[in-house]
Scaffold this active site. Structure first.
Site, short mmCIF file in Angstrom:
data_model
loop_
_atom_site.label_atom_id
_atom_site.label_comp_id
_atom_site.label_asym_id
_atom_site.label_seq_id
_atom_site.Cartn_x
_atom_site.Cartn_y
_atom_site.Cartn_z
CE LYS A 15 4.35 -1.90 -8.18
NZ LYS A 15 3.60 -3.05 -7.62
NE ARG A 90 5.31 -2.67 1.56
CZ ARG A 90 5.26 -3.79 0.86
NH1 ARG A 90 5.57 -3.80 -0.42
NH2 ARG A 90 4.93 -4.93 1.45
CG ASP A 147 5.04 -3.84 4.91
OD1 ASP A 147 4.77 -2.64 4.72
OD2 ASP A 147 4.94 -4.72 4.03
CG HIS A 207 -3.23 -7.81 2.63
ND1 HIS A 207 -3.17 -6.43 2.45
CD2 HIS A 207 -2.47 -8.33 1.63
CE1 HIS A 207 -2.42 -6.16 1.40
NE2 HIS A 207 -1.98 -7.31 0.89
CG LEU A 208 -7.73 -12.66 1.57
CD1 LEU A 208 -9.08 -13.31 1.35
CD2 LEU A 208 -6.79 -13.61 2.30
N GLY A 209 -4.06 -11.18 -1.36
CA GLY A 209 -3.52 -10.79 -2.65
C GLY A 209 -2.51 -11.82 -3.10
#
Length: 397
Positions: A15, A90, A147, A207-209
């Site tokens: 990505k 990342r 991260d 952070h809600l995924g």
């Protein structure tokens, strides 16, 4: 003025988001998926509403990098590779070695690879993406953005487990957290939205995924976070269990005749969470079933309950908070979920306006006028934070 590309390489995906810097203007974004399969979808969005799609044979990440860059030229988004002046990658696990984003050298790449045991699903793929871009753009500065780095400020009282201390000294057995780049981005945006310096604020970021984590931020520094040694710990997630009594894991391994710990970890990582409780990892589907399906209702209620427990604990750790900040896929799009969470926290002075809450994916203060703790909806942009770090790190070399 140059162009910086932010990269998130997965085991079978690549990505990207391309920025014009320092204006922070998004020029293009997209992904190559199913790398190594018979056909790989290639998607690129650019301009106001242009969308390029094709299916290609993409043998590996090196081929994916070449396809992305060549298509950017064909679509006249860039004229040549020379326009790209920085690459940001990342990287999930930085261990105790990396407390900030760094310029990638051969030594840094080796360390990222060596840290794979801390993030076996992520670091190897991140390293593959780094090597692929190094092959194609060898002279362009590449920066690793971790991260875990944002959580390096956690005190020992929060990052240590109550295990024999030499396990930490010898094996690095400690909490590292994750989603740090996202928590850092929304904290910066929250300060701007509140009109106050970040260094004066106490924030709790949600952070809600598919993967979810909650962080207590004290005056701009991560104080505590819900994920642990790996991103498996913390609240209930789409397919991950979150916190589980270790004795239960040992008990289930005996009952299921499992001798390989990796097999048990696969269950905890990919067959648990919302999926294990209600048969679906898709929160949108569970919301549609909520009023008629007791298992969907139970899964959502457990999800909310775990969130509320962490927020309550962090309010105690922080001795109050100026704002809750909600972000990521579920947080940004699910108004009912935001309302449920706020309703469980009214005792602490959290209150959101139902009318303000009827939005999706936009930056907004959702609070009522008399709320003691603000509730902010802030869409995350990890790629922008990566691009900013590329600029900062590259300029300081």
């Amino acid at each position: 003025m140059g162009k910086t590309i932010a990269i998130n390489a997965g085991s079978s995906t690549l990505k990207f988001k391309l920025f014009e810097m320092p204006q922070e203007r998004v020029i293009a974004q997209g992904a190559v998926e199913r790398i190594g399969f018979k056909t790989s979808p290639v998607n690129i969005r650019y301009g106001v509403d242009h969308h390029y799609q094709e299916k290609a044979v993409v043998a590996d990440h090196l081929a994916a990098v070449n396809i992305v860059l060549d298509e950017l030229i064909k679509l006249r988004i860039i004229d040549s590779y020379d326009e790209i002046t920085g690459v940001g990658h990342r990287v999930v696990a930085g261990g105790e070695q990396f407390h900030d984003s760094v310029l990638i050298t051969d030594q840094v790449l080796k360390q990222i690879t060596d840290l794979a045991e801390y993030a076996p699903l992520h670091n190897p793929a991140n390293a593959v993406g780094i090597r692929a871009f190094k092959r194609v753009l060898p002279h362009v500065p590449a920066v690793a953005v971790f991260d875990t780095a944002f959580h390096a400020s956690m005190p020992a009282v929060n990052y240590l487990y109550s295990l024999p201390y030499d396990y930490y000294q010898r094996y690095g057995a400690r909490k590292f957290g994750a989603h740090g780049t996202s928590h850092r981005y929304v904290a910066v945006r929250a300060a701007k939205l509140l009109g106050r310096p970040l260094e004066t604020l106490k924030l709790i970021t949600l952070h809600l995924g598919a993967g979810s984590s909650i962080t207590a931020i004290d005056h701009g520094q991560s104080l505590d976070t819900s994920m642990g040694f790996t991103p498996l710990a913390g609240i209930t997630m789409a397919t991950r269990s979150g916190d589980v009594d270790p004795s239960l894991v040992a008990y289930l391994m005996k009952k299921l005749n499992i001798s390989d710990p990796d097999e048990m970890l696969t269950i905890l990582n990919t067959q648990s969470g919302l999926l294990g409780l209600a048969g679906s990892a898709d929160m949108q589907e569970l919301e549609a079933r909520y009023d008629e399906d007791s298992q969907a209702q139970l899964a959502i209620d457990i999800f909310v309950n775990r969130i509320v427990k962490y927020v309550g604990a962090y309010l105690a750790e922080l001795q109050g908070a100026d704002a809750l900040v909600i972000t990521a896929g579920i947080g940004e799009r699910d108004a009912r979920m935001r309302q449920r969470i706020a309703d469980r926290l009214t005792y602490f002075g959290v209150a959101i306006d139902p009318t303000k809450n009827q939005v999706s994916g936009v930056e907004r203060d959702l609070s009522t006028t008399d709320a003691k703790i603000r509730t902010l909806l802030i869409p995350t942009d990890e790629e922008l934070m990566i691009a900013r770090d590329v600029e900062r790190v590259a300029q300081n070399q």
